[in-house]
Design a protein around this motif. Structure first.
Motif, PDB file in Angstrom:
ATOM      1  N   TRP A 110      45.618  44.669  37.583  1.00  0.00           N
ATOM      2  CA  TRP A 110      44.123  44.184  37.633  1.00  0.00           C
ATOM      3  C   TRP A 110      43.898  43.798  37.818  1.00  0.00           C
ATOM      4  N   ARG A 111      44.484  42.447  38.247  1.00  0.00           N
ATOM      5  CA  ARG A 111      44.381  41.369  39.489  1.00  0.00           C
ATOM      6  C   ARG A 111      44.081  41.805  41.118  1.00  0.00           C
TER       7      ARG A 111
ATOM      8  N   LEU B  81      43.030  44.205  41.685  1.00  0.00           N
ATOM      9  CA  LEU B  81      42.239  44.871  41.993  1.00  0.00           C
ATOM     10  C   LEU B  81      40.680  44.172  42.616  1.00  0.00           C
ATOM     11  N   LEU B  82      40.329  43.626  41.595  1.00  0.00           N
ATOM     12  CA  LEU B  82      39.872  42.509  41.379  1.00  0.00           C
ATOM     13  C   LEU B  82      40.364  41.788  42.770  1.00  0.00           C
ATOM     14  N   ASP B  83      41.255  41.164  42.855  1.00  0.00           N
ATOM     15  CA  ASP B  83      41.171  40.521  44.245  1.00  0.00           C
ATOM     16  C   ASP B  83      40.528  41.245  45.650  1.00  0.00           C
ATOM     17  N   SER B  84      41.016  42.633  45.439  1.00  0.00           N
ATOM     18  CA  SER B  84      40.522  43.227  46.316  1.00  0.00           C
ATOM     19  C   SER B  84      39.185  43.903  46.768  1.00  0.00           C
ATOM     20  N   GLY B  85      37.886  43.136  45.749  1.00  0.00           N
ATOM     21  CA  GLY B  85      36.576  42.832  45.972  1.00  0.00           C
ATOM     22  C   GLY B  85      36.127  44.395  45.208  1.00  0.00           C
ATOM     23  N   TRP B  86      37.091  45.037  44.256  1.00  0.00           N
ATOM     24  CA  TRP B  86      36.713  46.473  43.592  1.00  0.00           C
ATOM     25  C   TRP B  86      35.240  45.691  43.278  1.00  0.00           C
TER      26      TRP B  86
ATOM     27  N   ALA C  46      45.563  48.420  46.008  1.00  0.00           N
ATOM     28  CA  ALA C  46      43.895  48.297  45.578  1.00  0.00           C
ATOM     29  C   ALA C  46      43.268  49.240  45.841  1.00  0.00           C
TER      30      ALA C  46
ATOM     31  N   ALA D  83      41.197  51.997  43.570  1.00  0.00           N
ATOM     32  CA  ALA D  83      40.208  51.913  43.560  1.00  0.00           C
ATOM     33  C   ALA D  83      39.417  53.270  43.593  1.00  0.00           C
TER      34      ALA D  83
ATOM     35  N   GLY E   7      34.465  46.317  38.534  1.00  0.00           N
ATOM     36  CA  GLY E   7      35.292  45.696  37.906  1.00  0.00           C
ATOM     37  C   GLY E   7      34.682  44.951  36.261  1.00  0.00           C
ATOM     38  N   ALA E   8      33.577  44.197  36.527  1.00  0.00           N
ATOM     39  CA  ALA E   8      32.318  44.087  35.142  1.00  0.00           C
ATOM     40  C   ALA E   8      32.388  45.527  34.683  1.00  0.00           C
TER      41      ALA E   8
END
Length: 85
Positions: free
Chosen positions: A70-71, A73-78, A48, A52, A81-82
């Motif tokens: 995608w999860r 990336l999002l779980d890594s605090g990317w 991730a 990123a 994401g928005a």
């Protein structure tokens, strides 16, 4: 190309293995639309932090990936994401 709306201004980060059939779409469709394609290494696609960094470095506007990626990336605090990627 019309449906996803790919244009000359887009940069797609390709994370799909070249042995998977969807890779042809991921590579050739953006190129046919005049967009830029950045190939992620295997390590970048699985990490991730590295992925990123690649997305940010190339100001990617498009990435086709699995929900698990995608999860990751999002779980890594990317932070992007928005954004539209």
């Amino acid at each position: 190309a019309r449906e996803p709306g790919l244009t000359v201004g887009d940069t797609l980060v390709a994370v799909t293995s070249l042995s998977f059939d969807i890779a042809a779409l991921e590579l050739f469709l953006p190129l046919m639309a005049g967009a830029k394609v950045v190939l992620a290494s295997r390590d970048e696609a699985r990490d991730a932090r590295l992925l990123a960094g690649l997305l940010e470095k190339h100001a990617a506007s498009v990435m086709q990936s699995t929900p698990a990626t995608w999860r990751m990336l999002l779980d890594s605090g990317w932070p992007a994401g928005a954004q539209r990627v």
